[in-house]
Write a protein that holds these residues in place. Sequence first.
Motif, PDB file in Angstrom:
ATOM      1  N   THR A 105       0.804  -1.213   0.000  1.00 29.25           N
ATOM      2  CA  THR A 105       0.000   0.000   0.000  1.00 29.25           C
ATOM      3  C   THR A 105       0.843   1.271   0.000  1.00 29.25           C
ATOM      4  O   THR A 105       0.484   2.255  -0.643  1.00 29.25           O
ATOM      5  N   ALA A 106       1.949   1.235   0.719  1.00 32.11           N
ATOM      6  CA  ALA A 106       2.734   2.465   0.896  1.00 32.11           C
ATOM      7  C   ALA A 106       3.934   2.514  -0.034  1.00 32.11           C
ATOM      8  O   ALA A 106       4.103   3.479  -0.799  1.00 32.11           O
ATOM      9  N   PHE A 107       4.774   1.486   0.005  1.00 30.24           N
ATOM     10  CA  PHE A 107       6.004   1.538  -0.781  1.00 30.24           C
ATOM     11  C   PHE A 107       5.702   1.571  -2.275  1.00 30.24           C
ATOM     12  O   PHE A 107       6.328   2.325  -3.032  1.00 30.24           O
ATOM     13  N   PHE A 108       4.732   0.763  -2.721  1.00 26.62           N
ATOM     14  CA  PHE A 108       4.380   0.788  -4.138  1.00 26.62           C
ATOM     15  C   PHE A 108       3.837   2.159  -4.537  1.00 26.62           C
ATOM     16  O   PHE A 108       4.089   2.650  -5.647  1.00 26.62           O
ATOM     17  N   LEU A 109       3.075   2.799  -3.653  1.00 26.85           N
ATOM     18  CA  LEU A 109       2.542   4.127  -3.937  1.00 26.85           C
ATOM     19  C   LEU A 109       3.672   5.147  -4.040  1.00 26.85           C
ATOM     20  O   LEU A 109       3.713   5.961  -4.972  1.00 26.85           O
ATOM     21  N   LEU A 114       7.133   8.390  -7.398  1.00 26.27           N
ATOM     22  CA  LEU A 114       8.353   9.160  -7.134  1.00 26.27           C
ATOM     23  C   LEU A 114       9.016   9.607  -8.425  1.00 26.27           C
ATOM     24  O   LEU A 114       9.505  10.742  -8.526  1.00 26.27           O
ATOM     25  N   GLY A 115       9.022   8.730  -9.417  1.00 25.49           N
ATOM     26  CA  GLY A 115       9.635   9.095 -10.698  1.00 25.49           C
ATOM     27  C   GLY A 115       8.948  10.288 -11.336  1.00 25.49           C
ATOM     28  O   GLY A 115       9.602  11.173 -11.895  1.00 25.49           O
ATOM     29  N   ILE A 116       7.602  10.305 -11.278  1.00 25.66           N
ATOM     30  CA  ILE A 116       6.867  11.445 -11.843  1.00 25.66           C
ATOM     31  C   ILE A 116       7.178  12.701 -11.046  1.00 25.66           C
ATOM     32  O   ILE A 116       7.367  13.787 -11.614  1.00 25.66           O
ATOM     33  N   MET A 117       7.243  12.558  -9.710  1.00 20.92           N
ATOM     34  CA  MET A 117       7.529  13.713  -8.860  1.00 20.92           C
ATOM     35  C   MET A 117       8.898  14.307  -9.166  1.00 20.92           C
ATOM     36  O   MET A 117       9.056  15.537  -9.223  1.00 20.92           O
ATOM     37  N   LEU A 118       9.891  13.456  -9.399  1.00 19.90           N
ATOM     38  CA  LEU A 118      11.254  13.938  -9.603  1.00 19.90           C
ATOM     39  C   LEU A 118      11.537  14.325 -11.048  1.00 19.90           C
ATOM     40  O   LEU A 118      12.226  15.311 -11.305  1.00 19.90           O
ATOM     41  N   PHE A 119      11.011  13.556 -12.004  1.00 17.12           N
ATOM     42  CA  PHE A 119      11.395  13.741 -13.403  1.00 17.12           C
ATOM     43  C   PHE A 119      10.226  14.097 -14.318  1.00 17.12           C
ATOM     44  O   PHE A 119      10.394  14.136 -15.527  1.00 17.12           O
ATOM     45  N   GLY A 120       9.062  14.350 -13.736  1.00 15.77           N
ATOM     46  CA  GLY A 120       7.878  14.600 -14.557  1.00 15.77           C
ATOM     47  C   GLY A 120       7.636  16.045 -14.906  1.00 15.77           C
ATOM     48  O   GLY A 120       6.642  16.350 -15.582  1.00 15.77           O
ATOM     49  N   HIS A 129       1.260  16.217 -12.072  1.00 21.67           N
ATOM     50  CA  HIS A 129       2.484  16.239 -11.275  1.00 21.67           C
ATOM     51  C   HIS A 129       2.167  16.491  -9.803  1.00 21.67           C
ATOM     52  O   HIS A 129       2.743  15.849  -8.912  1.00 21.67           O
ATOM     53  N   PHE A 130       1.272  17.428  -9.545  1.00 25.12           N
ATOM     54  CA  PHE A 130       0.879  17.710  -8.158  1.00 25.12           C
ATOM     55  C   PHE A 130       0.228  16.490  -7.530  1.00 25.12           C
ATOM     56  O   PHE A 130       0.468  16.171  -6.350  1.00 25.12           O
ATOM     57  N   ALA A 131      -0.589  15.782  -8.297  1.00 22.75           N
ATOM     58  CA  ALA A 131      -1.220  14.557  -7.782  1.00 22.75           C
ATOM     59  C   ALA A 131      -0.165  13.516  -7.428  1.00 22.75           C
ATOM     60  O   ALA A 131      -0.279  12.811  -6.417  1.00 22.75           O
ATOM     61  N   ASP A 475      24.631  16.291 -13.624  1.00 21.52           N
ATOM     62  CA  ASP A 475      24.820  17.121 -14.812  1.00 21.52           C
ATOM     63  C   ASP A 475      23.601  18.033 -14.976  1.00 21.52           C
ATOM     64  O   ASP A 475      22.544  17.813 -14.427  1.00 21.52           O
ATOM     65  N   THR A 476      23.773  19.077 -15.787  1.00 24.38           N
ATOM     66  CA  THR A 476      22.755  20.128 -15.863  1.00 24.38           C
ATOM     67  C   THR A 476      21.415  19.585 -16.304  1.00 24.38           C
ATOM     68  O   THR A 476      20.369  19.912 -15.754  1.00 24.38           O
ATOM     69  N   ASP A 477      21.413  18.707 -17.321  1.00 15.61           N
ATOM     70  CA  ASP A 477      20.136  18.193 -17.826  1.00 15.61           C
ATOM     71  C   ASP A 477      19.408  17.414 -16.749  1.00 15.61           C
ATOM     72  O   ASP A 477      18.193  17.536 -16.607  1.00 15.61           O
ATOM     73  N   SER A 478      20.125  16.582 -15.977  1.00 12.17           N
ATOM     74  CA  SER A 478      19.483  15.798 -14.925  1.00 12.17           C
ATOM     75  C   SER A 478      18.946  16.705 -13.839  1.00 12.17           C
ATOM     76  O   SER A 478      17.862  16.474 -13.310  1.00 12.17           O
ATOM     77  N   ALA A 479      19.690  17.736 -13.504  1.00  6.81           N
ATOM     78  CA  ALA A 479      19.245  18.651 -12.448  1.00  6.81           C
ATOM     79  C   ALA A 479      17.963  19.358 -12.886  1.00  6.81           C
ATOM     80  O   ALA A 479      17.059  19.548 -12.099  1.00  6.81           O
ATOM     81  N   HIS A 480      17.900  19.764 -14.160  1.00  3.99           N
ATOM     82  CA  HIS A 480      16.701  20.444 -14.645  1.00  3.99           C
ATOM     83  C   HIS A 480      15.523  19.477 -14.654  1.00  3.99           C
ATOM     84  O   HIS A 480      14.404  19.844 -14.294  1.00  3.99           O
ATOM     85  N   ALA A 481      15.756  18.252 -15.088  1.00  2.00           N
ATOM     86  CA  ALA A 481      14.658  17.288 -15.172  1.00  2.00           C
ATOM     87  C   ALA A 481      14.070  16.961 -13.836  1.00  2.00           C
ATOM     88  O   ALA A 481      12.895  16.694 -13.708  1.00  2.00           O
ATOM     89  N   SER A 482      14.909  16.945 -12.794  1.00  2.00           N
ATOM     90  CA  SER A 482      14.416  16.567 -11.467  1.00  2.00           C
ATOM     91  C   SER A 482      13.919  17.767 -10.697  1.00  2.00           C
ATOM     92  O   SER A 482      13.552  17.618  -9.551  1.00  2.00           O
TER      93      SER A 482
END
Length: 482
Positions: A105-109, A114-120, A129-131, A475-482
């Motif tokens: 229930t928790a870890f899968f959520l 998390l990927g969308i939150m960081l890289f979305g 993204h807010f959701a 690197d710059t691209d990763s920092a911007h994406a996250s």
Amino acid sequence: MTAVPEALDLARLQFAFTVSFHIVFPAVSIGLASFIAVLEGLWLKTRQPHYLDLCRFWSKAFAVCFGMGVVSGVVMAYQFGTNWSGFSSFAGAVTGPLLTYEVMTAFFLEAGFLGIMLFGWNRVSERAHFAATLCVAVGTLISTFWILASNSWMQTPQGVEIVDGRVVVLSWWDVIFNPSFPYRLAHMSIAAFVVAALVVAGTGAWHLLRGRRDPAVKTMFSMAMWLLLIFAPLQAFVGDLHGLNTREYQPAKLAAIEGLWETKTGGTPLNLFGWPDMAAETTRYALEVPHLGSLILTHRWDGEIRGLKEFPKDERPNVPLVFWSFRVMVGLGLAMIAAALAAVWLRRRGALFTSRRFARVMLILSPTGFVALLAGWVTTEAGRQPWVVYGVMRTAHAMSPVSAQQVQVSLLVLVLAYCLVFGTGIYYLLKWLRVGPALPGGGPSTRAGSRHASPHPHVAAHAAPALSGLSGRMDTDSAHAS
């Protein structure tokens, strides 16, 4: 089978070491996840760019803490099979499903969003993204629910019976909502918010001392102090309720917390300080306040509290350890309340962001949330001894048939691995916090690529010194994406 004392002590030390590393990372993650969700919500509502800068800045810190929390949690869980197979065999019918519910229930959520939150950013809509950010924040709280349900059952077990030396569940409702669960869930959740508030406040104080007065730094420092003002006194209130519950269900633990050996009628004093002597069964050099123990622990002037002498010697916890860890927790909690009140006074005078003395105080106080958290955990877990399931199973009967030498080797390997892996992670995290959120128009967490970005080159030039202090960052691209 009873464990060899030397092996038992080493196994307990190993578990204490790993859980002490583990607990600090989920605590920060729980608080930061909700803080980030609030920041993103404020950005969506106001479109003020500093809220977005703070959201992205703290998202990176959250990702580091979340990753280290997952790794340390996996290592800790392995010990149930290596060092504590007796406990797993006895109570696995309770702890196994509860930990499974936490993962499903928790870890899968958390992991799923998390990927969308960081890289979305700019890959999904703002609402999506807010959701995702809200789902991560809710997931951390759900995780807290299940972990505390399992641990609280070990403190105040109910809803089971023992058949052929193993626990059989009669009522999952009673297992989950055991007598200490509501108080311990609230206590731990609030502690996580306090820890995160102090980390944010300390980071803000660092940048205030370096001369930054931009909206991002001032906002995070101000929000952190408001959070501390709300949650530090609330923690004291919940702690009082938790103490009443402990008096009813774990009286030996409460007697150890108070360093109380005799059951006194007509009113119990409070030992502010002293040194509990387990051999002599007395608290030496005690500084007592008459009747205050009764008032705090029973809410009555003449309330009675059972002394340690009413319990067999082999059912008493390590009294000095429990006595002093509790006082460390309470003392730091009072310091946090005082700091929050001082912030209100400075805010009214318009000096919250200009008082260097207060900024230094908050920088010093920033790690005390972790110290108070660990001190409270020591009070809870050491106070339960010698039981692993209170009143039902002794810790000595929960251990695997391993030798002291085997535990020594595994403990040494864990210490070295933890110092290397988590030392590196903590070093990177501190380097990132030193850099701070983006300066207006640019900086280490610049909003380049955002549909709402409005860069100002002349301001970005001032960010170069800050950038030079960050070695080995993404690197710059990763920092911007996250």
